[in-house]
Design an enzyme around this catalytic site. Structure first.
Site, PDB file in Angstrom:
ATOM      1  N   GLY A  29       6.226   4.918   8.310  1.00  0.00           N
ATOM      2  CA  GLY A  29       5.194   6.268   8.973  1.00  0.00           C
ATOM      3  C   GLY A  29       5.168   7.602   9.790  1.00  0.00           C
ATOM      4  O   GLY A  29       6.526   7.264  10.335  1.00  0.00           O
ATOM      5  N   SER A  30       4.557   7.955  10.004  1.00  0.00           N
ATOM      6  CA  SER A  30       4.185   8.462  11.410  1.00  0.00           C
ATOM      7  C   SER A  30       4.345   7.221  12.430  1.00  0.00           C
ATOM      8  O   SER A  30       3.532   6.554  12.528  1.00  0.00           O
ATOM      9  CB  SER A  30       3.108   9.547  11.475  1.00  0.00           C
ATOM     10  OG  SER A  30       1.985   8.904  11.083  1.00  0.00           O
ATOM     11  N   THR A  31       4.347   8.273  14.027  1.00  0.00           N
ATOM     12  CA  THR A  31       4.611   7.216  15.035  1.00  0.00           C
ATOM     13  C   THR A  31       2.860   7.738  15.214  1.00  0.00           C
ATOM     14  O   THR A  31       2.566   5.871  15.949  1.00  0.00           O
ATOM     15  CB  THR A  31       5.136   8.337  15.539  1.00  0.00           C
ATOM     16  OG1 THR A  31       6.724   8.305  16.009  1.00  0.00           O
ATOM     17  CG2 THR A  31       4.968   7.431  17.563  1.00  0.00           C
ATOM     18  N   CYS A  60      13.429  10.065   7.932  1.00  0.00           N
ATOM     19  CA  CYS A  60      13.160   9.807   9.444  1.00  0.00           C
ATOM     20  C   CYS A  60      14.129   9.779  10.399  1.00  0.00           C
ATOM     21  O   CYS A  60      14.361  10.745  11.074  1.00  0.00           O
ATOM     22  CB  CYS A  60      12.182   8.770   9.106  1.00  0.00           C
ATOM     23  SG  CYS A  60      13.366   7.385   8.424  1.00  0.00           S
ATOM     24  N   LYS A 118       0.914  -1.302  -0.371  1.00  0.00           N
ATOM     25  CA  LYS A 118      -0.176   0.163   0.318  1.00  0.00           C
ATOM     26  C   LYS A 118       0.974   1.436   0.184  1.00  0.00           C
ATOM     27  O   LYS A 118       1.411   1.425   0.977  1.00  0.00           O
ATOM     28  CB  LYS A 118      -0.905  -0.395   1.236  1.00  0.00           C
ATOM     29  CG  LYS A 118      -1.411   1.083   1.754  1.00  0.00           C
ATOM     30  CD  LYS A 118      -2.123   2.090   1.028  1.00  0.00           C
ATOM     31  CE  LYS A 118      -2.265   3.439   1.477  1.00  0.00           C
ATOM     32  NZ  LYS A 118      -1.826   4.417   1.294  1.00  0.00           N
ATOM     33  N   GLU A 144       8.925   1.298  11.464  1.00  0.00           N
ATOM     34  CA  GLU A 144       9.427   2.316  11.631  1.00  0.00           C
ATOM     35  C   GLU A 144       9.574   3.176  11.382  1.00  0.00           C
ATOM     36  O   GLU A 144       8.741   4.247  10.640  1.00  0.00           O
ATOM     37  CB  GLU A 144      10.403   1.947  10.059  1.00  0.00           C
ATOM     38  CG  GLU A 144      12.077   2.419  10.171  1.00  0.00           C
ATOM     39  CD  GLU A 144      12.431   3.847   9.721  1.00  0.00           C
ATOM     40  OE1 GLU A 144      12.776   5.070   9.997  1.00  0.00           O
ATOM     41  OE2 GLU A 144      12.323   4.247   8.222  1.00  0.00           O
ATOM     42  N   GLU A 196       9.075  16.542  16.427  1.00  0.00           N
ATOM     43  CA  GLU A 196       9.323  16.191  14.405  1.00  0.00           C
ATOM     44  C   GLU A 196       8.946  16.935  13.854  1.00  0.00           C
ATOM     45  O   GLU A 196       7.143  16.485  13.345  1.00  0.00           O
ATOM     46  CB  GLU A 196       9.629  14.011  14.034  1.00  0.00           C
ATOM     47  CG  GLU A 196       9.852  14.309  12.509  1.00  0.00           C
ATOM     48  CD  GLU A 196       9.894  12.489  12.167  1.00  0.00           C
ATOM     49  OE1 GLU A 196       8.483  12.548  12.416  1.00  0.00           O
ATOM     50  OE2 GLU A 196      10.625  12.139  12.080  1.00  0.00           O
TER      51      GLU A 196
HETATM   52  P1  NDP Z   1       1.198   8.420   7.637  1.00  0.00           P
HETATM   53  O1  NDP Z   1       2.136   7.953   8.777  1.00  0.00           O
HETATM   54  O2  NDP Z   1       0.417   9.552   7.770  1.00  0.00           O
HETATM   55  O3  NDP Z   1       1.448   7.580   5.771  1.00  0.00           O
HETATM   56  C1  NDP Z   1       2.490   6.646   6.008  1.00  0.00           C
HETATM   57  C2  NDP Z   1       1.046   5.412   5.515  1.00  0.00           C
HETATM   58  O4  NDP Z   1       0.401   4.986   6.003  1.00  0.00           O
HETATM   59  C3  NDP Z   1       0.659   6.363   4.120  1.00  0.00           C
HETATM   60  O5  NDP Z   1       0.538   5.224   3.157  1.00  0.00           O
HETATM   61  C4  NDP Z   1      -0.296   6.116   5.109  1.00  0.00           C
HETATM   62  O6  NDP Z   1      -1.929   6.231   3.558  1.00  0.00           O
HETATM   63  C5  NDP Z   1      -0.964   4.755   5.609  1.00  0.00           C
HETATM   64  N1  NDP Z   1      -2.731   4.861   6.726  1.00  0.00           N
HETATM   65  C6  NDP Z   1      -2.762   6.161   6.736  1.00  0.00           C
HETATM   66  N2  NDP Z   1      -2.994   5.895   8.031  1.00  0.00           N
HETATM   67  C7  NDP Z   1      -3.312   4.697   8.310  1.00  0.00           C
HETATM   68  C8  NDP Z   1      -4.281   3.807   8.889  1.00  0.00           C
HETATM   69  N3  NDP Z   1      -4.804   4.341  10.261  1.00  0.00           N
HETATM   70  N4  NDP Z   1      -3.502   2.157   8.997  1.00  0.00           N
HETATM   71  C9  NDP Z   1      -2.880   2.221   8.404  1.00  0.00           C
HETATM   72  N5  NDP Z   1      -1.961   2.568   7.013  1.00  0.00           N
HETATM   73  C10 NDP Z   1      -1.912   4.261   7.067  1.00  0.00           C
HETATM   74  O7  NDP Z   1       2.909  10.088   7.541  1.00  0.00           O
HETATM   75  P2  NDP Z   1       1.544  11.317   6.588  1.00  0.00           P
HETATM   76  O8  NDP Z   1       1.589  11.394   5.507  1.00  0.00           O
HETATM   77  O9  NDP Z   1       0.399  12.098   7.315  1.00  0.00           O
HETATM   78  O10 NDP Z   1       2.846  11.994   7.122  1.00  0.00           O
HETATM   79  C11 NDP Z   1       2.555  13.043   8.707  1.00  0.00           C
HETATM   80  C12 NDP Z   1       4.068  12.650   8.599  1.00  0.00           C
HETATM   81  O11 NDP Z   1       4.390  11.681   9.545  1.00  0.00           O
HETATM   82  C13 NDP Z   1       4.751  13.085   8.926  1.00  0.00           C
HETATM   83  O12 NDP Z   1       4.845  14.867   8.769  1.00  0.00           O
HETATM   84  C14 NDP Z   1       5.962  13.167   9.423  1.00  0.00           C
HETATM   85  O13 NDP Z   1       6.171  13.630  10.518  1.00  0.00           O
HETATM   86  C15 NDP Z   1       5.587  11.318   9.873  1.00  0.00           C
HETATM   87  N6  NDP Z   1       6.314  10.843   8.728  1.00  0.00           N
HETATM   88  C16 NDP Z   1       7.562   9.728   8.954  1.00  0.00           C
HETATM   89  C17 NDP Z   1       7.816   8.936   7.806  1.00  0.00           C
HETATM   90  C18 NDP Z   1       9.170   7.995   8.146  1.00  0.00           C
HETATM   91  O14 NDP Z   1       9.929   8.199   7.401  1.00  0.00           O
HETATM   92  N7  NDP Z   1       9.165   8.311   9.518  1.00  0.00           N
HETATM   93  C19 NDP Z   1       7.633   8.737   6.572  1.00  0.00           C
HETATM   94  C20 NDP Z   1       6.560  10.344   6.654  1.00  0.00           C
HETATM   95  C21 NDP Z   1       5.825  10.196   7.312  1.00  0.00           C
HETATM   96  P3  NDP Z   1      -1.765   7.838   2.294  1.00  0.00           P
HETATM   97  O15 NDP Z   1      -1.172   8.448   2.694  1.00  0.00           O
HETATM   98  O16 NDP Z   1      -3.073   7.253   2.095  1.00  0.00           O
HETATM   99  O17 NDP Z   1      -2.437   7.915   3.982  1.00  0.00           O
END
Ligand code: NDP
Length: 501
Positions: free
Chosen positions: A249-251, A305, A197, A271, A404
């Site tokens: 993704g996000s925490t 990250c 995804k 991660e 962050e």
């Molecule tokens: P998210 O954590 O929301 O997105 C990461 C992935 O998770 C995307 O594919 C997203 O889909 C998916 N996702 C969103 N909600 C859910 C859920 N409830 N269950 C399962 N999967 C889900 O990051 P954002 O894009 O909203 O970014 C927000 C903040 O997150 C950034 O500002 C940054 O601080 C942090 N971030 C950290 C990253 C890292 O590498 N550690 C990478 C990206 C973001 P979709 O995109 O369709 O919403």
């Protein structure tokens, strides 16, 4: 890659995207979403709509899970020899290499990151990741163990490694192709079937990777892709037919995933975020450190990250170091990443721009001094561009030091007492990575041991390799990607006892 070539490629790719609908990959076939709906993906450097993408949701996830479950027990995959699985992964690496320039430009269009850097770092990293994990199917096995049964029976005890099953792989927008590779490669090497995804902002290279996987000979249903929004990710996490979820993704979403995955207690690896300290000792080579610290926070516009967003510099070297970092920031060429000399592109979205801008306002209100950047570059009216930004005179309690930002914002603090320094560097809910700059070997090792982080770099930063485990302490995540640890994430251990008496 010359200017003309990257721009020409971009035009060619855009025409192809317009001509062909971007569908879901389920069971080896490209299909529309059950709802028939689509969403747009845009170029963050211009706001131009690049493509209409199938809007996958719960019903599509269900179909993909069924396809992945079927493929899991299909002999075409489950009985594929280790050598053949390895060969498929090597072929996929070769195909990524064949299409490397196109993939780099496609990522540049969809994400905004400079094409030249994307080719050198992200696409190259993807090739290496598939090549590295191609080596594991022929080497990842169990062991025989010297058990001592109380009965005195003669026992042969051995372990085997089995694929954990169907893996849901949820990746973000900041390194779309390589984050997909970090998960797809070990999952396939371990014999799992997967549903990828991608993030809603950056689905294009993931879809291309799916095409290349089919071309490489990955059997139908082994690699499925659902494009869509967070609800599609959530449906994957909640699905009882999914055995494992790997997420970057996000925490906040990481925590939601832990809660939502409890239905069938699927295995979860995460991660997540970071707030990595860069620690500069008085004896450091300031010139080398400054260049690397600037790179560590400004690469990928700070949307990394591991971004080294907290700088702790010994007060005796602070002025010199900060001048050099500001100089490096000023030399960055900001603009559309299709230009070959651009090394700093736009942020991913208006939402991210607003978030970074908000933190700049917070930093100023908290009393830190804005020493560089802090706004949209004057010559770039369109796109989500934000200048490389440096705050000095930051304090440990400030939000710009604790939270962050995920943008090109460095918060600099000074130190004089080494014990206090370590306590401050560790005063974070995160623990992803850290940088240490010193020529004193004892100080380097002592500090590396004291820092609570999954990766510590000494006199370097952001060195990442598929052979070396990557992941975080504390709220930066669960588990380690890369290396043997990644193979363990995607497999179960079985212990077999055979009574030979
Ligand atoms: P998210 O954590 O929301 O997105 C990461 C992935 O998770 C995307 O594919 C997203 O889909 C998916 N996702 C969103 N909600 C859910 C859920 N409830 N269950 C399962 N999967 C889900 O990051 P954002 O894009 O909203 O970014 C927000 C903040 O997150 C950034 O500002 C940054 O601080 C942090 N971030 C950290 C990253 C890292 O590498 N550690 C990478 C990206 C973001 P979709 O995109 O369709 O919403």
């Amino acid at each position: 890659m010359t200017t003309t070539t990257a721009i020409e490629r971009a035009e060619h790719l855009k025409a192809a995207l317009k001509a062909q609908p971007q569908r879901l990959l389920i069971g080896g076939a490209w299909v529309e979403a059950v709802s028939g709906r689509t969403f747009e993906t845009i170029n963050p450097a211009t706001g131009e709509v690049l493509a209409h993408i199938a809007h996958g949701a719960t019903a599509d996830v269900d179909l993909a899970v069924r396809a992945a479950r079927k493929a899991l027990s299909d002999p075409a995959w489950s009985r594929m020899s280790a050598v053949d699985r390895s060969r498929v992964l090597l072929r996929l690496a070769d195909l990524v290499e064949r299409d490397a320039e196109n993939l780099a430009v496609l990522e540049c269009l969809d994400n905004g990151k400079p094409a030249t850097l994307t080719r050198a770092v992200e696409v190259e990293g993807t090739i290496r990741t598939f090549r590295y994990f191609a080596g594991w199917p022929t080497k990842f096995g169990g062991e025989t163990l010297p058990v001592s049964p109380r009965s005195g029976a003669q026992i042969l005890n051995y372990t085997t490694r089995e694929p954990v099953g169907v893996a849901g792989l949820i990746v973000p927008w900041n390194y779309p192709l390589s984050m997909a590779a970090w998960k797809v490669a070990p999952a396939l090497a371990a014999g799992c079937t997967v549903i990828l995804k991608p993030a809603e902002q950056t689905p294009l290279t993931a879809l291309r990777l799916g095409e290349l996987a089919l071309e490489a000979g990955v059997p139908p249903g082994v690699f499925n892709i659902i494009t869509g929004f967070g609800d599609a990710g959530a449906a994957l996490v909640e699905h009882d037919g999914v055995d494992k979820v790997a997420f970057t993704g996000s925490t906040a979403v990481g925590k939601a995933i832990v809660r939502a995955s409890s239905g069938n207690l699927k295995k979860v690896s995460l991660e997540l975020g970071g707030k990595s300290p860069q620690i500069v000792f008085p004896d450091a080579d300031v010139k080398v450190a400054a260049a690397s610290i600037a790179q560590g926070i400004f690469f990928n516009q700070g949307q990394t990250c591991t971004a080294g967003s907290r700088l702790y510099v010994h007060k005796s070297r602070a002025d010199e170091l900060l001048d050099a970092i500001a100089g490096a920031a000023a030399r960055l060429k900001i603009g559309d990443g299709l230009q070959p000399d651009v090394d700093f592109g736009p942020l991913i979205s208006q939402e991210q721009w607003d978030r970074v801008n908000h933190y700049v306002e917070v930093g100023s209100a908290e009393g830190a001094t804005l020493a560089a950047g802090g706004q949209r570059p004057a010559n770039l009216a369109n796109g989500f561009f934000f200048e490389p930004t440096i705050f000095v005179n930051a304090a440990p309690t400030m939000r710009i030091v604790r939270e962050e930002i995920f943008g090109p914002v460095l918060a600099a603090l000074t130190w004089s007492d080494q014990d206090e320094l370590v306590a401050q560097a560790n005063d974070s809910e995160y623990g992803l990575s850290a940088g240490i700059w010193t020529n004193d070997i004892k100080a380097a090792h002592r500090t590396a041991a004291a820092i609570k982080a999954g990766t510590v770099w000494v006199n370097c930063f952001n060195m990442i390799d598929p052979a070396s485990p990557f992941g975080g302490f504390r709220q930066s995540g669960w588990g380690r990607e890369h290396g043997r640890q990644a193979m363990e994430l995607y497999s179960e251990t079985k212990s077999v006892w055979v009574n030979l008496s």
